[in-house]
Write a protein that holds these residues in place. Sequence first.
Motif, PDB file in Angstrom:
ATOM      1  N   TYR A 109       0.834  -1.206   0.000  1.00 15.60           N
ATOM      2  CA  TYR A 109       0.000   0.000   0.000  1.00 15.60           C
ATOM      3  C   TYR A 109       0.866   1.252   0.000  1.00 15.60           C
ATOM      4  CZ  TYR A 109      -3.426   3.493   1.476  1.00 15.60           C
ATOM      5  OH  TYR A 109      -4.211   4.612   1.553  1.00 15.60           O
ATOM      6  N   VAL A 110       0.493   2.233  -0.814  1.00 11.87           N
ATOM      7  CA  VAL A 110       1.254   3.474  -0.954  1.00 11.87           C
ATOM      8  C   VAL A 110       0.489   4.607  -0.274  1.00 11.87           C
ATOM      9  CG1 VAL A 110       2.283   5.116  -2.565  1.00 11.87           C
ATOM     10  CG2 VAL A 110       2.223   2.671  -3.135  1.00 11.87           C
ATOM     11  N   ASP A 111       1.081   5.169   0.778  1.00 15.60           N
ATOM     12  CA  ASP A 111       0.397   6.200   1.563  1.00 15.60           C
ATOM     13  C   ASP A 111       0.118   7.465   0.752  1.00 15.60           C
ATOM     14  OD1 ASP A 111       0.196   4.778   3.989  1.00 15.60           O
ATOM     15  OD2 ASP A 111       2.282   5.247   4.487  1.00 15.60           O
ATOM     16  N   ASP A 112       1.086   7.888  -0.040  1.00 18.27           N
ATOM     17  CA  ASP A 112       0.937   9.162  -0.764  1.00 18.27           C
ATOM     18  C   ASP A 112       0.569   8.945  -2.232  1.00 18.27           C
ATOM     19  OD1 ASP A 112       3.325   8.048  -1.474  1.00 18.27           O
ATOM     20  OD2 ASP A 112       4.530   9.866  -1.176  1.00 18.27           O
ATOM     21  N   PHE A 113      -0.150   7.866  -2.510  1.00 18.03           N
ATOM     22  CA  PHE A 113      -0.553   7.547  -3.878  1.00 18.03           C
ATOM     23  C   PHE A 113      -1.454   8.647  -4.448  1.00 18.03           C
ATOM     24  CE2 PHE A 113      -3.733   5.614  -6.723  1.00 18.03           C
ATOM     25  CZ  PHE A 113      -2.904   5.070  -7.693  1.00 18.03           C
ATOM     26  N   VAL A 114      -1.203   9.012  -5.706  1.00 16.14           N
ATOM     27  CA  VAL A 114      -2.025   9.998  -6.402  1.00 16.14           C
ATOM     28  C   VAL A 114      -2.789   9.280  -7.511  1.00 16.14           C
ATOM     29  CG1 VAL A 114      -2.040  12.103  -7.783  1.00 16.14           C
ATOM     30  CG2 VAL A 114      -0.397  11.865  -5.906  1.00 16.14           C
ATOM     31  N   ASP A 115      -4.098   9.320  -7.438  1.00  8.33           N
ATOM     32  CA  ASP A 115      -4.950   8.647  -8.417  1.00  8.33           C
ATOM     33  C   ASP A 115      -4.754   9.291  -9.792  1.00  8.33           C
ATOM     34  OD1 ASP A 115      -6.903   7.417  -9.883  1.00  8.33           O
ATOM     35  OD2 ASP A 115      -8.572   8.007  -8.585  1.00  8.33           O
ATOM     36  N   PRO A 116      -4.256   8.532 -10.783  1.00 13.32           N
ATOM     37  CA  PRO A 116      -4.027   9.133 -12.101  1.00 13.32           C
ATOM     38  C   PRO A 116      -5.314   9.426 -12.866  1.00 13.32           C
ATOM     39  CG  PRO A 116      -3.546   6.794 -12.193  1.00 13.32           C
ATOM     40  CD  PRO A 116      -3.839   7.120 -10.760  1.00 13.32           C
ATOM     41  N   TYR A 117      -6.399   8.688 -12.549  1.00 12.23           N
ATOM     42  CA  TYR A 117      -7.644   8.859 -13.293  1.00 12.23           C
ATOM     43  C   TYR A 117      -8.827   8.935 -12.330  1.00 12.23           C
ATOM     44  CZ  TYR A 117      -4.440   6.815 -16.735  1.00 12.23           C
ATOM     45  OH  TYR A 117      -3.347   6.530 -17.515  1.00 12.23           O
ATOM     46  N   PRO A 118      -8.940  10.028 -11.573  1.00  8.21           N
ATOM     47  CA  PRO A 118     -10.070  10.146 -10.652  1.00  8.21           C
ATOM     48  C   PRO A 118     -11.388  10.269 -11.416  1.00  8.21           C
ATOM     49  CG  PRO A 118      -8.867  12.222 -10.800  1.00  8.21           C
ATOM     50  CD  PRO A 118      -8.062  11.207 -11.541  1.00  8.21           C
ATOM     51  N   TYR A 119     -12.472  10.030 -10.723  1.00  8.84           N
ATOM     52  CA  TYR A 119     -13.802  10.105 -11.346  1.00  8.84           C
ATOM     53  C   TYR A 119     -14.007  11.484 -11.969  1.00  8.84           C
ATOM     54  CZ  TYR A 119     -18.905  10.192 -11.763  1.00  8.84           C
ATOM     55  OH  TYR A 119     -20.191  10.323 -12.234  1.00  8.84           O
ATOM     56  N   ASP A 120     -14.257  11.480 -13.257  1.00  9.84           N
ATOM     57  CA  ASP A 120     -14.419  12.727 -14.012  1.00  9.84           C
ATOM     58  C   ASP A 120     -15.245  12.407 -15.251  1.00  9.84           C
ATOM     59  OD1 ASP A 120     -14.235  15.040 -15.507  1.00  9.84           O
ATOM     60  OD2 ASP A 120     -12.094  15.354 -15.119  1.00  9.84           O
ATOM     61  N   PRO A 121     -16.588  12.397 -15.120  1.00  7.74           N
ATOM     62  CA  PRO A 121     -17.422  11.999 -16.257  1.00  7.74           C
ATOM     63  C   PRO A 121     -17.262  12.891 -17.482  1.00  7.74           C
ATOM     64  CG  PRO A 121     -18.755  12.889 -14.454  1.00  7.74           C
ATOM     65  CD  PRO A 121     -17.378  12.711 -13.931  1.00  7.74           C
ATOM     66  N   ALA A 122     -16.981  14.173 -17.275  1.00  7.57           N
ATOM     67  CA  ALA A 122     -16.794  15.065 -18.422  1.00  7.57           C
ATOM     68  C   ALA A 122     -15.554  14.667 -19.215  1.00  7.57           C
ATOM     69  CB  ALA A 122     -16.691  16.514 -17.943  1.00  7.57           C
ATOM     70  N   LYS A 123     -14.457  14.416 -18.527  1.00 12.61           N
ATOM     71  CA  LYS A 123     -13.235  13.989 -19.196  1.00 12.61           C
ATOM     72  C   LYS A 123     -13.433  12.613 -19.836  1.00 12.61           C
ATOM     73  CE  LYS A 123      -8.821  14.035 -20.260  1.00 12.61           C
ATOM     74  NZ  LYS A 123      -8.298  14.933 -21.308  1.00 12.61           N
ATOM     75  N   ALA A 124     -14.160  11.725 -19.142  1.00  9.72           N
ATOM     76  CA  ALA A 124     -14.422  10.387 -19.689  1.00  9.72           C
ATOM     77  C   ALA A 124     -15.229  10.492 -20.980  1.00  9.72           C
ATOM     78  CB  ALA A 124     -15.167   9.547 -18.664  1.00  9.72           C
ATOM     79  N   ARG A 125     -16.242  11.365 -21.006  1.00  8.78           N
ATOM     80  CA  ARG A 125     -17.053  11.551 -22.218  1.00  8.78           C
ATOM     81  C   ARG A 125     -16.188  12.078 -23.362  1.00  8.78           C
ATOM     82  NH1 ARG A 125     -22.334  12.471 -24.000  1.00  8.78           N
ATOM     83  NH2 ARG A 125     -23.212  11.944 -21.968  1.00  8.78           N
ATOM     84  N   GLU A 126     -15.301  13.000 -23.040  1.00 13.24           N
ATOM     85  CA  GLU A 126     -14.409  13.580 -24.043  1.00 13.24           C
ATOM     86  C   GLU A 126     -13.492  12.515 -24.643  1.00 13.24           C
ATOM     87  OE1 GLU A 126     -10.435  16.358 -23.866  1.00 13.24           O
ATOM     88  OE2 GLU A 126     -12.148  16.965 -22.623  1.00 13.24           O
ATOM     89  N   LEU A 127     -12.917  11.671 -23.772  1.00 12.55           N
ATOM     90  CA  LEU A 127     -12.021  10.613 -24.245  1.00 12.55           C
ATOM     91  C   LEU A 127     -12.777   9.584 -25.096  1.00 12.55           C
ATOM     92  CD1 LEU A 127      -9.978  10.022 -20.968  1.00 12.55           C
ATOM     93  CD2 LEU A 127      -9.025  10.790 -23.148  1.00 12.55           C
ATOM     94  N   ALA A 128     -13.989   9.225 -24.649  1.00 11.08           N
ATOM     95  CA  ALA A 128     -14.785   8.238 -25.386  1.00 11.08           C
ATOM     96  C   ALA A 128     -15.147   8.764 -26.777  1.00 11.08           C
ATOM     97  CB  ALA A 128     -16.045   7.893 -24.604  1.00 11.08           C
ATOM     98  N   ALA A 129     -15.529  10.022 -26.850  1.00  4.93           N
ATOM     99  CA  ALA A 129     -15.882  10.613 -28.141  1.00  4.93           C
ATOM    100  C   ALA A 129     -14.670  10.691 -29.063  1.00  4.93           C
ATOM    101  CB  ALA A 129     -16.480  12.006 -27.921  1.00  4.93           C
TER     102      ALA A 129
END
Length: 527
Positions: free
Chosen positions: A344-364
């Motif tokens: 387990y990494v204490d200071d882990f930074v989530d590279p892909y946090p929940y972001d539906p707008a960005k997800a929609r952009e990537l999918a399109a």
Amino acid sequence: MAVHTSRRLIGAAALAVTMLAAGCGYGPGSASEAPDPGTAVLDREADLIAATTAVPTGFDPHRERTSGERVYYYPVFDRLTRAETGGDIVPMLADSWETAPDAMSMRMSLRKGVEFHDGSPFDASALVASITRAQQLPDSVVAPFLTTLERIEIVGDHEVVLHYSAPTPDMPTVLAGPAGAMISPAALADPTRDLRVDPGTAGTGPYLVDKFVPSQSVRYVRAAEENWDPDAGQLARLEIRFIADDRTRDSAIRAGEIDVSYVNSVVAQSVRQAQLAAQGSTLRLVDVPTSQLAALWIQSDRLPDHRVREALVRGIDRDAIADGYYQGGCVPSAQLPREGFPGYVDDFVDPYPYDPAKARELAAEAGWTRFEISYTAGREALPVIVADNLAEIGVETVLRPGTSIEALTAFRTAQSDSFMYSMASEGTLADTVKWTTADSRLSYDDPELAALVEQASRAVDPEDRERINAQLVTAVAEAAIFVPICHYNTYFLVASDVVGFDEALNGESQFMMDLRYVGRVGEAEPS
């Protein structure tokens, strides 16, 4: 009636106190009902029936089809070491070990006076026979974890030195799993023996298989001779049943037809029902954190575009799923390891946090509009929630229910884009990633990721290992080869007279249990 008071169960009482302090422990209204393991008088003639969702398909540790087989062969085959809750490695058939400063070898002392049930002695030669088989068996599933083991030097009847071709500091952890299972040399030398269907007397464990009904149940009897571990084998008869249906298991334990029942934490309603069952009844609810991660496996061969996989991860709201559907019974996580478990990494930074707008952009951008999820029939809640999430980013989801084997096969043969399942730890973080990306799991081949796994496996200095592990956790998350959702707790409903069950769980996965130390309270013989 024969009775016995277990010294080992005193440790289980301390563990239960620790779990209660940590907010895990027993379910509501049930903690006071648990027998005191330190003073309990055990009925050595007792029976016990446990029900789980692990399928009994065989007993050969080196050729296991799924990790669920361990539930059934652990009572028969002992390992060299054993993993406790949280990942600590403790002695089993190995008395002690010492890894060289450069981790190029390890000296191991073996427990003396141990015999396999066929009368063969457990000694250095027996160890060599078992590990050689684990390495060389054509269909061995544990050989990949022993690739650096170059040779085993016998330096005494009960002492060996393992020599490696590369630094291998984690061998004690590897030997706590199926790679460290010890099998009688006589059984291995018999070409007519098939351990998958009949282990016979080839083990040193406290129990012998009495009846095996494939895909249904296994019945055991305690071995006639005194076990090398006096605290093991507290039951005269033990039975482990595969009961897939959650309601059937729940009804059976409420009716007293079984004594231990796995509670399916994948289904939030099952956990709520179990909590209610433990209130004011003769049942208690055991609740232990596990390193098992609820996850959506992604078939990268069908979805090679990284933008699509990133959109998937960003488009699923793990916090809402954990808090809403699981109601706090599953801890949301963006990384593979769980807090309190190795890697387990204490200071882990989530590279892909929940972001539906960005997800929609990537999918399109990728032209991605359709997705398939294979899942086990009857467990559609989570796939439906995910489908709703993906609809918000413009992706239509097709749900493909089937039996667990059908759903997994559809994924493995690239007939489906994904598989709603979970991921369990396999010892060290490096081994977990190696197992996760293997052909039998995600079948993901990335030379850079493989190189990090190799570095993490070989790192001797603790600071170097911590640094490389952090890089490995981040690299796995950035690869987006699965969608992490949350880490499960494991729940079992247990009859109030059952003791030692806490020590049967090590947090490896939801359904994993080793019942060697479990017993039942009896009445003391008149003085």
